[in-house]
Design a protein around this motif. Structure first.
Motif, PDB file in Angstrom:
ATOM      1  N   UNK A 212      36.307  45.154  37.498  1.00 16.11           N
ATOM      2  CA  UNK A 212      35.993  43.872  36.877  1.00 16.11           C
ATOM      3  C   UNK A 212      36.895  43.619  35.667  1.00 16.11           C
ATOM      4  N   UNK A 213      37.287  44.677  34.983  1.00 16.55           N
ATOM      5  CA  UNK A 213      38.141  44.520  33.810  1.00 16.55           C
ATOM      6  C   UNK A 213      39.503  43.927  34.184  1.00 16.55           C
ATOM      7  N   UNK A 214      39.978  44.235  35.388  1.00 18.44           N
ATOM      8  CA  UNK A 214      41.288  43.714  35.804  1.00 18.44           C
ATOM      9  C   UNK A 214      41.151  42.489  36.701  1.00 18.44           C
ATOM     10  N   UNK A 215      39.956  41.874  36.708  1.00 16.45           N
ATOM     11  CA  UNK A 215      39.788  40.609  37.399  1.00 16.45           C
ATOM     12  C   UNK A 215      39.214  40.670  38.795  1.00 16.45           C
ATOM     13  N   UNK A 216      38.807  41.839  39.236  1.00 21.92           N
ATOM     14  CA  UNK A 216      38.221  41.950  40.571  1.00 21.92           C
ATOM     15  C   UNK A 216      36.810  41.372  40.571  1.00 21.92           C
ATOM     16  N   UNK A 217      36.514  40.543  41.541  1.00 21.91           N
ATOM     17  CA  UNK A 217      35.160  39.982  41.675  1.00 21.91           C
ATOM     18  C   UNK A 217      34.467  40.484  42.939  1.00 21.91           C
ATOM     19  N   UNK A 218      35.256  41.042  43.862  1.00 21.41           N
ATOM     20  CA  UNK A 218      34.711  41.462  45.145  1.00 21.41           C
ATOM     21  C   UNK A 218      35.140  42.885  45.503  1.00 21.41           C
ATOM     22  N   UNK A 219      34.404  43.470  46.420  1.00 22.72           N
ATOM     23  CA  UNK A 219      34.745  44.783  46.951  1.00 22.72           C
ATOM     24  C   UNK A 219      34.456  44.790  48.449  1.00 22.72           C
ATOM     25  N   UNK A 220      35.008  45.780  49.130  1.00 19.69           N
ATOM     26  CA  UNK A 220      34.732  45.974  50.548  1.00 19.69           C
ATOM     27  C   UNK A 220      33.843  47.205  50.696  1.00 19.69           C
ATOM     28  N   UNK A 240      32.796  42.176  52.951  1.00 22.51           N
ATOM     29  CA  UNK A 240      33.163  41.895  51.566  1.00 22.51           C
ATOM     30  C   UNK A 240      31.993  41.288  50.804  1.00 22.51           C
ATOM     31  N   UNK A 241      31.774  41.777  49.583  1.00 23.89           N
ATOM     32  CA  UNK A 241      30.670  41.307  48.750  1.00 23.89           C
ATOM     33  C   UNK A 241      31.131  41.186  47.300  1.00 23.89           C
ATOM     34  N   UNK A 242      30.387  40.418  46.524  1.00 22.70           N
ATOM     35  CA  UNK A 242      30.636  40.331  45.091  1.00 22.70           C
ATOM     36  C   UNK A 242      30.036  41.553  44.403  1.00 22.70           C
ATOM     37  N   UNK A 243      30.704  41.997  43.336  1.00 28.37           N
ATOM     38  CA  UNK A 243      30.161  43.109  42.547  1.00 28.37           C
ATOM     39  C   UNK A 243      28.783  42.763  41.997  1.00 28.37           C
ATOM     40  N   UNK A 244      28.613  41.501  41.580  1.00 28.19           N
ATOM     41  CA  UNK A 244      27.343  41.121  40.950  1.00 28.19           C
ATOM     42  C   UNK A 244      26.308  40.598  41.952  1.00 28.19           C
TER      43      UNK A 244
END
Length: 274
Positions: A212-220, A240-244
């Motif tokens: 999230x610090x480097x701008x990632x909003x999603x993960x696999x 794929x999903x959002x971290x939050x």
């Protein structure tokens, strides 16, 4: 929000980052995926060490319980008091063990990112190295201390409940004693579950903090890929999903990969290219 595997999709940049859609003029040209399989699968050696540490405490709890001849409520209450005092004395040890576990995972997490950052620009590399993971580490350590010190208090409550239940049902004292004697083994099972889950959860939370610090909003969502993967988690693999917005990985439970009991899955961050 759930979406199809990332093969045909790109992250949007137009004010609705929760959605995914086929690449278009409103999307970034490319989203870089870093293969982190070898890096972010939880460290088995670290997990085994943490399990061993917590099971030592469970063994001590079993010795304390078996040292009492609990036949009535006053006996159970006395044992509860002793275990409560033991929990209090455990705090400094729990803090030290937790700190070592969290620091090792944090160092491993950073090395994993840097090993897989050859295609990243120098600015992004510096951002990853300087990610504010301190709060995530503090929260992880606080959680570990609370869980470790809960082992003796939960054991004491178990004995108390067994005595109350046995007396209310008119069970023989000998039968109650047999169940009480199993408290050490029950606590060892609980300690193992805590250690396995918390090593994985801590790894995921630190990965999330850096991503999230480097701008990632999603993960696999990625699984361990073997026959022991839960069917519900197997269905999530590659999605794929959002971290939050963690998906429902078990009935009634939403969690990130590795953040629910005995989960061996891990999150593969999606890093947007600057």
């Amino acid at each position: 929000m759930q979406a199809q595997p990332r093969r045909d999709y790109r992250l949007k940049t137009h004010g609705c980052p929760t959605c995914l859609r086929p690449e278009s003029a409103l999307t970034v040209d490319r989203v870089e995926r870093i293969d982190l399989r070898s890096a972010f699968i939880r460290a088995k050696k670290l997990e085994r060490n943490y399990v061993a540490q917590l099971r030592k405490i469970a063994g001590h709890i079993g010795d304390i319980v078996n040292g009492f001849d609990v036949r009535d409520l006053p006996g159970a209450q006395m044992l509860q008091a002793v275990l409560a005092r033991y929990a209090a004395t455990l705090t400094p040890w729990a803090e030290a063990v937790s700190r070592r576990m969290v620091v090792e995972i944090a160092a491993r997490d950073e090395r994993a990112w840097l090993r897989n950052s050859r295609e990243m620009g120098q600015t992004l590399k510096r951002e990853i190295a300087n990610a504010p993971t301190g709060e995530a580490m503090r929260q992880a350590m606080a959680t570990q201390v609370k869980l470790i010190t809960s082992l003796p208090t939960e054991a004491g409550q178990r004995v108390h409940d067994l005595v109350i239940e046995g007396l209310s049902q008119g069970r023989r004292a000998e039968d109650i004693a047999v169940e009480i004697a199993r408290t050490g083994e029950v606590t060892k099972s609980r300690a193992t579950l805590i250690a396995r889950t918390e090593v994985s959860r801590t790894s995921t939370e630190l990965t999330k903090a850096r991503a999230e610090h480097v701008g990632s909003t999603h993960f696999i969502w990625r699984t361990a890929g073997d026959s022991d993967v839960r069917p519900s988690h197997k269905k999530l693999n590659g999605q794929t999903f959002r971290w939050d917005e963690p998906p429902e990985c078990d009935p009634g439970h939403h969690a990130l990969p590795g953040c629910i009991w005995n989960c061996r899955c891990y999150a593969e961050p999606i890093i947007p290219e600057a």
